[in-house]
Scaffold this motif. Structure first.
Motif, PDB file in Angstrom:
ATOM      1  N   ALA A 438       0.829  -1.204   0.000  1.00 46.56           N
ATOM      2  CA  ALA A 438       0.000   0.000   0.000  1.00 46.56           C
ATOM      3  C   ALA A 438       0.863   1.253   0.000  1.00 46.56           C
ATOM      4  O   ALA A 438       0.569   2.225  -0.710  1.00 46.56           O
ATOM      5  CB  ALA A 438      -0.921  -0.016   1.217  1.00 46.56           C
ATOM      6  N   LEU A 439       1.937   1.256   0.785  1.00 50.81           N
ATOM      7  CA  LEU A 439       2.803   2.433   0.822  1.00 50.81           C
ATOM      8  C   LEU A 439       3.560   2.600  -0.486  1.00 50.81           C
ATOM      9  O   LEU A 439       3.841   3.723  -0.904  1.00 50.81           O
ATOM     10  CB  LEU A 439       3.761   2.328   2.002  1.00 50.81           C
ATOM     11  CG  LEU A 439       3.088   2.392   3.383  1.00 50.81           C
ATOM     12  CD1 LEU A 439       4.126   2.351   4.486  1.00 50.81           C
ATOM     13  CD2 LEU A 439       2.217   3.631   3.513  1.00 50.81           C
ATOM     14  N   SER A 440       3.893   1.500  -1.138  1.00 47.73           N
ATOM     15  CA  SER A 440       4.518   1.588  -2.460  1.00 47.73           C
ATOM     16  C   SER A 440       3.562   2.261  -3.428  1.00 47.73           C
ATOM     17  O   SER A 440       3.955   3.115  -4.225  1.00 47.73           O
ATOM     18  CB  SER A 440       4.869   0.188  -2.972  1.00 47.73           C
ATOM     19  OG  SER A 440       5.742  -0.466  -2.099  1.00 47.73           O
ATOM     20  N   HIS A 441       2.287   1.867  -3.355  1.00 44.81           N
ATOM     21  CA  HIS A 441       1.270   2.464  -4.228  1.00 44.81           C
ATOM     22  C   HIS A 441       1.089   3.943  -3.912  1.00 44.81           C
ATOM     23  O   HIS A 441       0.918   4.774  -4.816  1.00 44.81           O
ATOM     24  CB  HIS A 441      -0.055   1.720  -4.054  1.00 44.81           C
ATOM     25  CG  HIS A 441      -1.179   2.305  -4.852  1.00 44.81           C
ATOM     26  ND1 HIS A 441      -1.328   2.088  -6.203  1.00 44.81           N
ATOM     27  CD2 HIS A 441      -2.196   3.127  -4.484  1.00 44.81           C
ATOM     28  CE1 HIS A 441      -2.401   2.740  -6.637  1.00 44.81           C
ATOM     29  NE2 HIS A 441      -2.943   3.377  -5.616  1.00 44.81           N
ATOM     30  N   LEU A 442       1.116   4.288  -2.638  1.00 51.65           N
ATOM     31  CA  LEU A 442       0.971   5.674  -2.215  1.00 51.65           C
ATOM     32  C   LEU A 442       2.046   6.549  -2.852  1.00 51.65           C
ATOM     33  O   LEU A 442       1.757   7.605  -3.435  1.00 51.65           O
ATOM     34  CB  LEU A 442       1.067   5.756  -0.694  1.00 51.65           C
ATOM     35  CG  LEU A 442       1.083   7.153  -0.078  1.00 51.65           C
ATOM     36  CD1 LEU A 442      -0.322   7.731  -0.047  1.00 51.65           C
ATOM     37  CD2 LEU A 442       1.680   7.128   1.322  1.00 51.65           C
ATOM     38  N   VAL A 443       3.293   6.123  -2.745  1.00 50.23           N
ATOM     39  CA  VAL A 443       4.408   6.892  -3.293  1.00 50.23           C
ATOM     40  C   VAL A 443       4.297   6.967  -4.813  1.00 50.23           C
ATOM     41  O   VAL A 443       4.477   8.033  -5.417  1.00 50.23           O
ATOM     42  CB  VAL A 443       5.746   6.278  -2.865  1.00 50.23           C
ATOM     43  CG1 VAL A 443       6.905   6.986  -3.558  1.00 50.23           C
ATOM     44  CG2 VAL A 443       5.909   6.349  -1.353  1.00 50.23           C
TER      45      VAL A 443
END
Length: 550
Positions: A438-443
């Motif tokens: 999810a954090l990869s997608h956020l960035v």
């Protein structure tokens, strides 16, 4: 000749201990080789029928004319200047024990020898954004930049190309092993070639061409340091060290969209239901774990849907632990069950870069992400916790809601400009910190949006939302006035950058460079997260042991 070799660990002896006993190596008679001590072994595979036979046999009687085939290989163990090499031929590489080899030997040799403008390919594994292997080949000789590899986010596993000095080899490729293609070469001259290889391995030239090469390296499963590192993390579990972080490894094996909750299994001690993987909930569930049990490997985690179906395979808790650990003056990271050695200066550089990103947590004062409340509202719907949170935030604060409002850049290209736009020009990208994916997608969302800022499709979606949130039909949000805010929900208190795992910081550092190069500012914001404690699941009542008699 194509020559494949491994360097055995320092201190290895010239004997068969470097070979797998299961390969049943048979020692051969050696001819004398000038300058080296050597042993040779033949490795013979089990006779087996060719795999294509059953397919052809359906329409043609071929089996009666074909004999079972046997694969052969050879291993030459050679000692030169107090180091032992294993040269393999055919299937001989299967016989070399991975515990015995020097990891990264071939990659370092190639990095020292390869011509900077004659690189042909590389193989990487993502460690910051995903764990997939990727192999990239260039159609012709090129530079490393042509491979388009994110060197801070990916571990370089293999490199191939042509050397600066053609006398070494015509082509070379290196990972743990080293593969050389050498014209008109005889093994009678192997001593001089081993000297060349050892000299190349000892050089530090690679630091000028590939300064990132040794900043990040995984520990092989056979590395003796892993046992000690695991013990250090186990002691932190006993101390309830809240600097340990938990996140799902990515990607889930099955339908991630159906994910609802986790269950932690302690064996006979019971099962616990967790809405999210925050430290307090995990430590609370582990209170019943007997002291002789290993929290990393004896505890199982299940990712489940609302109806109890698996959305990922059952994994040990170690696969969910994110830990940074110092040991013997070196820094190590644990993620997705894999330990990595990280260079000290790389850690310091990334921490310094992320600490410089402005934190707007106090200015925005974003409302709490209540895990239990959101879960109760999700039951029986196809919405997500993130979607509900964003919708509530838009309604309560007067922000423009862009979640799922896509900008179509082409027939097969679309993106989210952001999740929300505030009247002050903040473009909020919102995610919970419980999954690294999810954090990869956020960035990626923020980076891609910044990169396409000038496109008509991007501007149509953004400016429509901006006019909506300002109430001014003539208003336009310009680059200089906009700021991407990566809003991350986490139960951990304090400055956001201090609570994030290292690989997430790597992503953020790279995002800072990408977004600011598009002349747009970037900031962080913490969303407080309220996570309910772990709930012990009642045991199922056992049925009657047998018929009752009255």
């Amino acid at each position: 000749m194509r020559l494949t070799m491994y360097l055995l660990r320092d201190g290895s002896m010239l004997d068969a201990s470097a070979l797998r006993l299961s390969s049943a190596p048979r020692e051969l008679t050696m001819n004398a080789v000038d300058g080296v001590k050597a042993l040779s072994f033949l490795v013979e595979g089990e006779p087996k029928e060719p795999s294509w036979i059953s397919n052809v046999e359906v329409i043609a009687r071929v089996r009666e004319h074909v004999s079972d085939s046997t694969s052969y290989g050879a291993v030459l163990l050679m000692e030169r200047k107090e180091r032992v090499f294993a040269l393999t031929f055919g299937t001989g590489f299967h016989a070399v024990d991975p515990k015995a080899i020097e990891p990264g030997f071939g990659l370092r040799v190639v990095a020292n020898l390869i011509a900077s403008s004659r690189i042909r390919g590389a193989q990487t594994r993502g460690v910051a954004s995903n764990t997939r292997d990727q192999r990239t080949l260039l159609p012709a000789d090129g530079n490393f930049a042509d491979l388009d590899i994110q060197v801070d986010e990916d571990w370089l596993r293999q490199l191939s190309g042509k050397p600066e000095q053609v006398s070494v080899a015509t082509n070379l490729a290196g990972s743990d092993s080293l593969r050389l293609t050498i014209a008109d070469f005889s093994l009678r001259n192997i001593a001089a070639k081993l000297d060349e290889v050892l000299a190349a391995y000892a050089k530090e030239d690679f630091r000028a061409k590939f300064p990132f090469l040794d900043q990040l390296a995984p520990l092989p499963s056979t590395d003796p340091r892993i046992e000690k590192l695991d013990e250090l993390v186990q002691s932190r579990f006993r101390d309830r060290d809240d600097s340990l972080t938990f996140a799902a490894p990515d990607p889930f094996d099955r339908n991630e969209d159906l994910f609802d909750h986790y269950e932690i299994t302690l064996g006979y001690q019971g099962r616990y239901v967790l809405g999210d993987l925050d430290s307090a909930s995990v430590f609370g569930a582990l209170l019943d774990l007997p002291p002789d049990k290993d929290p990393l490997n004896d505890v199982r985690v299940e990712a489940l849907s609302e109806d109890g179906g698996h959305t990922d395979k059952v994994r040990p808790l170690k696969s969910y632990v994110l830990a940074e650990q110092d040991f013997e003056d070196e820094s190590f990271l644990l993620t997705a069950g894999q330990w990595f050695l990280v260079r000290h200066d790389f850690v310091a550089l990334v921490n310094e870069q992320v600490a410089r990103i402005p934190d707007l947590s106090e200015d925005l004062d974003l409302p709490t992400w209540d895990v239990a409340a959101l879960r109760s509202r999700l039951q029986g719907t196809k919405e997500t916790a993130e979607g509900l949170y964003n919708r509530d935030l838009a309604a309560n604060r007067g922000y423009a809601l862009l979640d799922k409002e896509l900008a179509y850049l082409g027939p097969h290209e679309k993106l989210e400009v952001s999740d929300l736009v505030t009247p002050s020009g903040e473009l909020l990208c919102v995610k919970a910190a419980s999954k690294s994916a999810a954090l990869s997608h956020l960035v990626a969302q923020a980076v891609n949006s910044a990169a396409t800022w000038g496109s008509k499709a991007h501007q149509t979606v953004l400016q429509t939302a901006w006019k909506e949130t300002t109430g001014d039909a003539s208003a336009e949000l310009k680059r200089d006035d906009a700021i991407f805010v990566l809003a991350i929900a986490t139960p951990k208190p304090g400055p956001l950058h201090e609570s994030l795992f290292f690989f997430t910081k790597v992503l953020l550092a790279n995002a800072l460079r990408s977004i600011t190069s598009a002349q747009i500012r970037v900031a962080l914001a913490r969303i407080p997260m309220d996570v309910p404690p772990a709930e012990k699941k009642p045991r199922k009542k056992r049925g009657s042991a047998g018929p009752s008699f009255k």
